[in-house]
Write a protein that holds these residues in place. Sequence first.
Motif, PDB file in Angstrom:
ATOM      1  N   LEU A 201      44.739  37.886  45.734  1.00  0.00           N
ATOM      2  CA  LEU A 201      44.750  38.899  46.686  1.00  0.00           C
ATOM      3  C   LEU A 201      44.972  40.305  45.970  1.00  0.00           C
ATOM      4  O   LEU A 201      44.923  41.366  46.270  1.00  0.00           O
ATOM      5  CB  LEU A 201      45.784  38.857  47.962  1.00  0.00           C
ATOM      6  CG  LEU A 201      45.321  37.773  48.934  1.00  0.00           C
ATOM      7  CD1 LEU A 201      46.221  37.533  49.973  1.00  0.00           C
ATOM      8  CD2 LEU A 201      43.710  38.352  49.311  1.00  0.00           C
ATOM      9  N   LYS A 202      45.844  40.143  44.646  1.00  0.00           N
ATOM     10  CA  LYS A 202      46.139  41.213  44.090  1.00  0.00           C
ATOM     11  C   LYS A 202      45.084  42.047  43.473  1.00  0.00           C
ATOM     12  O   LYS A 202      45.137  42.978  42.886  1.00  0.00           O
ATOM     13  CB  LYS A 202      47.011  40.723  42.989  1.00  0.00           C
ATOM     14  CG  LYS A 202      48.515  40.370  43.133  1.00  0.00           C
ATOM     15  CD  LYS A 202      49.313  39.835  42.257  1.00  0.00           C
ATOM     16  CE  LYS A 202      50.582  39.040  42.734  1.00  0.00           C
ATOM     17  NZ  LYS A 202      51.375  38.436  41.466  1.00  0.00           N
ATOM     18  N   ILE A 203      43.552  41.376  43.281  1.00  0.00           N
ATOM     19  CA  ILE A 203      42.731  41.903  42.472  1.00  0.00           C
ATOM     20  C   ILE A 203      41.955  42.705  43.583  1.00  0.00           C
ATOM     21  O   ILE A 203      41.840  42.561  44.685  1.00  0.00           O
ATOM     22  CB  ILE A 203      41.761  40.697  42.355  1.00  0.00           C
ATOM     23  CG1 ILE A 203      42.523  39.742  41.228  1.00  0.00           C
ATOM     24  CG2 ILE A 203      40.406  41.368  41.550  1.00  0.00           C
ATOM     25  CD1 ILE A 203      41.541  38.590  41.028  1.00  0.00           C
ATOM     26  N   SER A 204      41.793  44.004  42.968  1.00  0.00           N
ATOM     27  CA  SER A 204      41.248  45.164  43.405  1.00  0.00           C
ATOM     28  C   SER A 204      40.017  44.694  44.455  1.00  0.00           C
ATOM     29  O   SER A 204      38.759  44.219  43.735  1.00  0.00           O
ATOM     30  CB  SER A 204      41.292  46.463  42.703  1.00  0.00           C
ATOM     31  OG  SER A 204      40.452  47.415  43.465  1.00  0.00           O
ATOM     32  N   GLY A 205      39.637  45.008  45.632  1.00  0.00           N
ATOM     33  CA  GLY A 205      38.464  44.583  46.138  1.00  0.00           C
ATOM     34  C   GLY A 205      38.330  43.242  46.921  1.00  0.00           C
ATOM     35  O   GLY A 205      37.496  42.989  47.439  1.00  0.00           O
ATOM     36  N   VAL A 206      39.715  42.147  46.457  1.00  0.00           N
ATOM     37  CA  VAL A 206      39.632  41.005  46.992  1.00  0.00           C
ATOM     38  C   VAL A 206      40.643  41.195  48.266  1.00  0.00           C
ATOM     39  O   VAL A 206      41.785  41.317  47.988  1.00  0.00           O
ATOM     40  CB  VAL A 206      40.257  40.062  46.136  1.00  0.00           C
ATOM     41  CG1 VAL A 206      40.376  38.810  46.520  1.00  0.00           C
ATOM     42  CG2 VAL A 206      39.040  40.010  44.651  1.00  0.00           C
ATOM     43  N   GLY A 207      39.932  40.704  49.368  1.00  0.00           N
ATOM     44  CA  GLY A 207      40.977  40.516  50.522  1.00  0.00           C
ATOM     45  C   GLY A 207      41.011  39.072  51.019  1.00  0.00           C
ATOM     46  O   GLY A 207      40.433  38.076  50.381  1.00  0.00           O
ATOM     47  N   PRO A 208      41.410  38.595  52.163  1.00  0.00           N
ATOM     48  CA  PRO A 208      41.394  37.530  52.559  1.00  0.00           C
ATOM     49  C   PRO A 208      40.146  36.599  52.675  1.00  0.00           C
ATOM     50  O   PRO A 208      40.104  35.415  51.978  1.00  0.00           O
ATOM     51  CB  PRO A 208      42.136  37.524  54.046  1.00  0.00           C
ATOM     52  CG  PRO A 208      42.524  38.569  54.073  1.00  0.00           C
ATOM     53  CD  PRO A 208      42.003  39.500  53.240  1.00  0.00           C
ATOM     54  N   LYS A 209      39.025  37.111  53.037  1.00  0.00           N
ATOM     55  CA  LYS A 209      37.784  36.358  52.904  1.00  0.00           C
ATOM     56  C   LYS A 209      37.032  36.332  51.607  1.00  0.00           C
ATOM     57  O   LYS A 209      36.774  34.942  51.324  1.00  0.00           O
ATOM     58  CB  LYS A 209      36.781  37.281  53.702  1.00  0.00           C
ATOM     59  CG  LYS A 209      35.519  36.606  54.155  1.00  0.00           C
ATOM     60  CD  LYS A 209      34.508  36.786  53.212  1.00  0.00           C
ATOM     61  CE  LYS A 209      33.180  35.879  53.443  1.00  0.00           C
ATOM     62  NZ  LYS A 209      32.276  36.101  52.170  1.00  0.00           N
ATOM     63  N   VAL A 210      37.297  37.160  50.942  1.00  0.00           N
ATOM     64  CA  VAL A 210      36.701  37.324  49.572  1.00  0.00           C
ATOM     65  C   VAL A 210      37.571  36.146  48.766  1.00  0.00           C
ATOM     66  O   VAL A 210      37.124  35.352  47.889  1.00  0.00           O
ATOM     67  CB  VAL A 210      36.713  38.520  48.656  1.00  0.00           C
ATOM     68  CG1 VAL A 210      36.174  38.366  47.056  1.00  0.00           C
ATOM     69  CG2 VAL A 210      35.566  39.263  49.379  1.00  0.00           C
ATOM     70  N   ALA A 211      38.812  36.020  48.767  1.00  0.00           N
ATOM     71  CA  ALA A 211      39.789  35.233  48.153  1.00  0.00           C
ATOM     72  C   ALA A 211      39.331  33.842  48.483  1.00  0.00           C
ATOM     73  O   ALA A 211      39.657  32.986  47.781  1.00  0.00           O
ATOM     74  CB  ALA A 211      41.239  35.539  48.710  1.00  0.00           C
ATOM     75  N   ALA A 212      39.186  33.571  49.813  1.00  0.00           N
ATOM     76  CA  ALA A 212      38.571  32.146  50.260  1.00  0.00           C
ATOM     77  C   ALA A 212      37.527  31.873  49.527  1.00  0.00           C
ATOM     78  O   ALA A 212      37.206  30.694  49.191  1.00  0.00           O
ATOM     79  CB  ALA A 212      38.367  32.313  51.863  1.00  0.00           C
ATOM     80  N   CYS A 213      36.570  32.700  49.466  1.00  0.00           N
ATOM     81  CA  CYS A 213      35.147  32.471  48.642  1.00  0.00           C
ATOM     82  C   CYS A 213      35.744  31.874  47.357  1.00  0.00           C
ATOM     83  O   CYS A 213      34.773  31.143  46.758  1.00  0.00           O
ATOM     84  CB  CYS A 213      34.358  33.760  48.927  1.00  0.00           C
ATOM     85  SG  CYS A 213      33.351  33.917  50.393  1.00  0.00           S
ATOM     86  N   ILE A 214      36.412  32.737  46.498  1.00  0.00           N
ATOM     87  CA  ILE A 214      36.796  32.227  45.264  1.00  0.00           C
ATOM     88  C   ILE A 214      37.477  31.009  45.063  1.00  0.00           C
ATOM     89  O   ILE A 214      36.941  30.243  44.240  1.00  0.00           O
ATOM     90  CB  ILE A 214      37.564  33.619  44.653  1.00  0.00           C
ATOM     91  CG1 ILE A 214      36.909  34.891  44.552  1.00  0.00           C
ATOM     92  CG2 ILE A 214      38.160  33.128  43.241  1.00  0.00           C
ATOM     93  CD1 ILE A 214      37.771  36.111  44.355  1.00  0.00           C
ATOM     94  N   MET A 215      38.261  30.966  45.972  1.00  0.00           N
ATOM     95  CA  MET A 215      38.708  29.596  46.057  1.00  0.00           C
ATOM     96  C   MET A 215      38.073  28.633  46.256  1.00  0.00           C
ATOM     97  O   MET A 215      38.072  27.323  45.686  1.00  0.00           O
ATOM     98  CB  MET A 215      39.835  29.664  47.170  1.00  0.00           C
ATOM     99  CG  MET A 215      41.102  30.443  47.044  1.00  0.00           C
ATOM    100  SD  MET A 215      42.236  30.761  48.131  1.00  0.00           S
ATOM    101  CE  MET A 215      43.151  29.029  48.059  1.00  0.00           C
ATOM    102  N   LEU A 216      36.884  28.794  47.099  1.00  0.00           N
ATOM    103  CA  LEU A 216      36.140  27.441  47.452  1.00  0.00           C
ATOM    104  C   LEU A 216      34.775  27.430  46.059  1.00  0.00           C
ATOM    105  O   LEU A 216      34.685  26.334  45.809  1.00  0.00           O
ATOM    106  CB  LEU A 216      35.487  27.782  48.795  1.00  0.00           C
ATOM    107  CG  LEU A 216      34.276  26.636  49.125  1.00  0.00           C
ATOM    108  CD1 LEU A 216      35.176  25.368  49.300  1.00  0.00           C
ATOM    109  CD2 LEU A 216      33.736  27.009  50.478  1.00  0.00           C
TER     110      LEU A 216
END
Length: 271
Positions: A201-216
């Motif tokens: 979530l610290k990465i610019s442009g990454v919110g909860p949904k994008v973070a979830a995509c990265i995690m999966l």
Amino acid sequence: MIAKIINNQTIQVEDLTQFDPYAILHSGQVFRYWKNDAGWLVMSGNHWAKICLNGQHAQITCDDAKYFYQYFDFAIDYQIIKQSLTAPKLRNALVDGGGIRILRGDFVEIVLSFIISANNNIKRFTKTINEICERYGTLTACGQYGFPSLTQCAAITEQDFKQMGCGYRAPYLVRAIQQLKQLDNTYLAQLPNTELQRELLKISGVGPKVAACIMLFAFHRLDIAPVDTWIKKAIAQLTSTEQANILHGPYAGIAQQYIFYYLQHLQREVL
DNA sequence: ATCCAGGCAGATG
DNA sequence: CATCTGCATGGA
């Protein structure tokens, strides 16, 4: 056994009930793939693989068999996982998407791709991603360009990103690339979900949904289910108990993929 | 024309 | 902490 490595460039897939290239490629976890007369070509980072179906088997010809054995997650038996996804309203989606697997995507490619995906549509941002590769990536032996390395990415300016259709996300991408240079993929991979999410979530442009995509899709956290506009619409029709069953189990991410493919790609109406 | 697309950053209660 | 608004761009 689902698949076996034949040699450095070849994987033989034995069990097609657990490997449906069409469904995998159209389930929204990879955007750089093409159909050809022999089958499919897919790229991850700067690696490439050609998938050829022949009867009861599939053959994967690629630049690195070990990489793609991991990428396609062949060590995991999805049959057992599927048996644990018992929500009744998941049945149709599971029948149509039964051959989907969760890929182990390239970290940098997944992060930047899903930043671009935000408030965007798949066709449009797929075009953008491919243009980024063609302009800044390295041509590979399969004839397609790899996703640019972090070093190559660092040369892309905000103006460049805007030219390629990133719109207001352009400054986020430039900032994210600088942040990615400070991040250790191996360190992140060992973090538990909550801490990994906090870092992403610290990465610019990454919110909860994008973070979830990265995690999966990059860190293979199968219990994480990204909730986008499609999934929101779908689960709105379910009771809270049904929602919990589907979105909070140990394989919620896989369930989510079945639903996304079923709704978004197959254009089905309800679960 | 208005709305939407695999939402997010920044500002404001 | 929760909620609100503006946002590039192309297609429906």
